[in-house]
Design an enzyme around this catalytic site. Structure first.
Site, PDB file in Angstrom:
ATOM      1  N   SER A 183       0.848  -1.082   0.074  1.00  0.00           N
ATOM      2  CA  SER A 183       0.202   0.064  -0.065  1.00  0.00           C
ATOM      3  C   SER A 183       0.593   1.287   0.028  1.00  0.00           C
ATOM      4  CB  SER A 183      -0.957   0.034   1.204  1.00  0.00           C
ATOM      5  OG  SER A 183      -1.582   0.956   1.508  1.00  0.00           O
ATOM      6  N   TYR A 197      -1.781  -0.926  10.527  1.00  0.00           N
ATOM      7  CA  TYR A 197      -1.982  -1.235   9.200  1.00  0.00           C
ATOM      8  C   TYR A 197      -0.553  -0.800   8.480  1.00  0.00           C
ATOM      9  CZ  TYR A 197      -3.674  -1.118   4.449  1.00  0.00           C
ATOM     10  OH  TYR A 197      -4.125  -1.299   3.107  1.00  0.00           O
TER      11      TYR A 197
END
Ligand code: NAP
Length: 251
Positions: A146, A159
């Protein structure tokens, strides 16, 4: 006349997290390009109906209910691909979740779930596919990181840590699989319109995330095209990293 191969047609591609978002879009796109797709996710109804839809359009598709936190289930998914189609050419470790929250809220269960799916799930995919690919002396492992694997935002520490880990694992894997002729790609998307923001449930956080996605997110085929780009290169070209964002996303 020479017809150029797209280097995707007839490949057997296993995709985790294929029941929605990026995984689903990738299954559709690769199937349209002639790949055989093997779909894993926990929501069996969704992947069964997607496999049925792709088969109805003339594609080859198989679905197996899979929880990536369980290494045996991931192994069963990959084994099913090999039993049915004779090989595994591509493993896409895509399943993930993003239950953002500031660390001070001590959402320890969310932290553990995120680590179990986003890091251990990727490792389970590698463990299941690597022995087959070593034996074949061919294969391609695609991991999904990401922008959060490159930048840490407020409330996204856990995350982001998992996505940094996916980058590190992918680089280590890249170095180690050279002797086996295996390619590795890690893809780091920015905001893409999927169900991902729904995994945030914390008051305040979920609303902000939803607003951010409503403003910036681009369609999921942006990711599917990035996967196809990496796969479609000639076998001696290894696209190791792709980072893309919506054009209007600043972060
Ligand atoms: N969308 C974005 O903006 C974005 C940006 C950067 C990175 N990513 C990454 O892209 C990947 C895909 O996410 P998405 O955006 O497509 O979100 P999504 O629409 O929420 O899809 C997540 C997928 O992961 C699966 N999944 C979750 N937990 C699982 C488990 N324990 N076992 C098996 N599958 C599981 C879900 O299937 P089931 O619930 O049916 O199991 C679903 O298919 C994630 O790794 C995410 O971190 C997304």
């Amino acid at each position: 006349m020479t017809i150029m191969s797209n280097n995707i047609e007839s490949k057997v591609v296993v995709i985790t997290g294929a029941s929605s978002g990026l995984g689903e879009a990738t299954a559709r796109h690769l199937s349209s390009l002639g790949a055989t797709v093997v779909l894993g996710a926990r929501r069996a109804d969704r992947i069964n109906s997607l496999a049925g839809e792709l088969a109805g359009k003339g594609g080859k598709a198989l679905a197996r209910a899979t929880d990536v936190t369980d290494p045996q289930q991931v192994q069963a998914l990959v084994d099913a691909a090999v039993q049915e189609y004779g090989r595994i050419d591509v493993m896409i470790n895509n399943a993930g979740l993003m239950p953002h929250s500031p660390l001070e809220r001590l959402k320890i269960d969310d932290w553990n779930r995120t680590i179990d799916v986003n890091i251990k799930g990727v490792l389970h995919g590698i463990a299941a596919a690597l022995p087959y690919m070593k034996q074949q002396k061919a294969g391609h492992i695609v991991n999904v990181s990401s922008v959060a694997g490159h930048k840490v935002g407020h409330g996204s520490a856990v995350y982001a840590a998992t996505k940094h880990a996916v980058l590190a694992l992918s680089e280590g894997l890249r170095q180690e699989v050279k002797p086996y002729n295996i390619r590795t790609t890690v893809i780091s998307p920015g905001a893409v319109a999927t169900e991902l923001p729904d995994s945030a449930t914390e008051p305040g956080v979920a609303e902000n995330l939803r607003r951010f996605y409503d403003r910036y997110a681009i369609p999921a085929d942006s990711f599917a095209r990035a996967v196809a780009f990496a796969l479609s290169q000639p076998d001696d070209v290894d696209v190791n990293e792709i980072l893309f964002r919506p054009t209007r996303q600043e972060v």
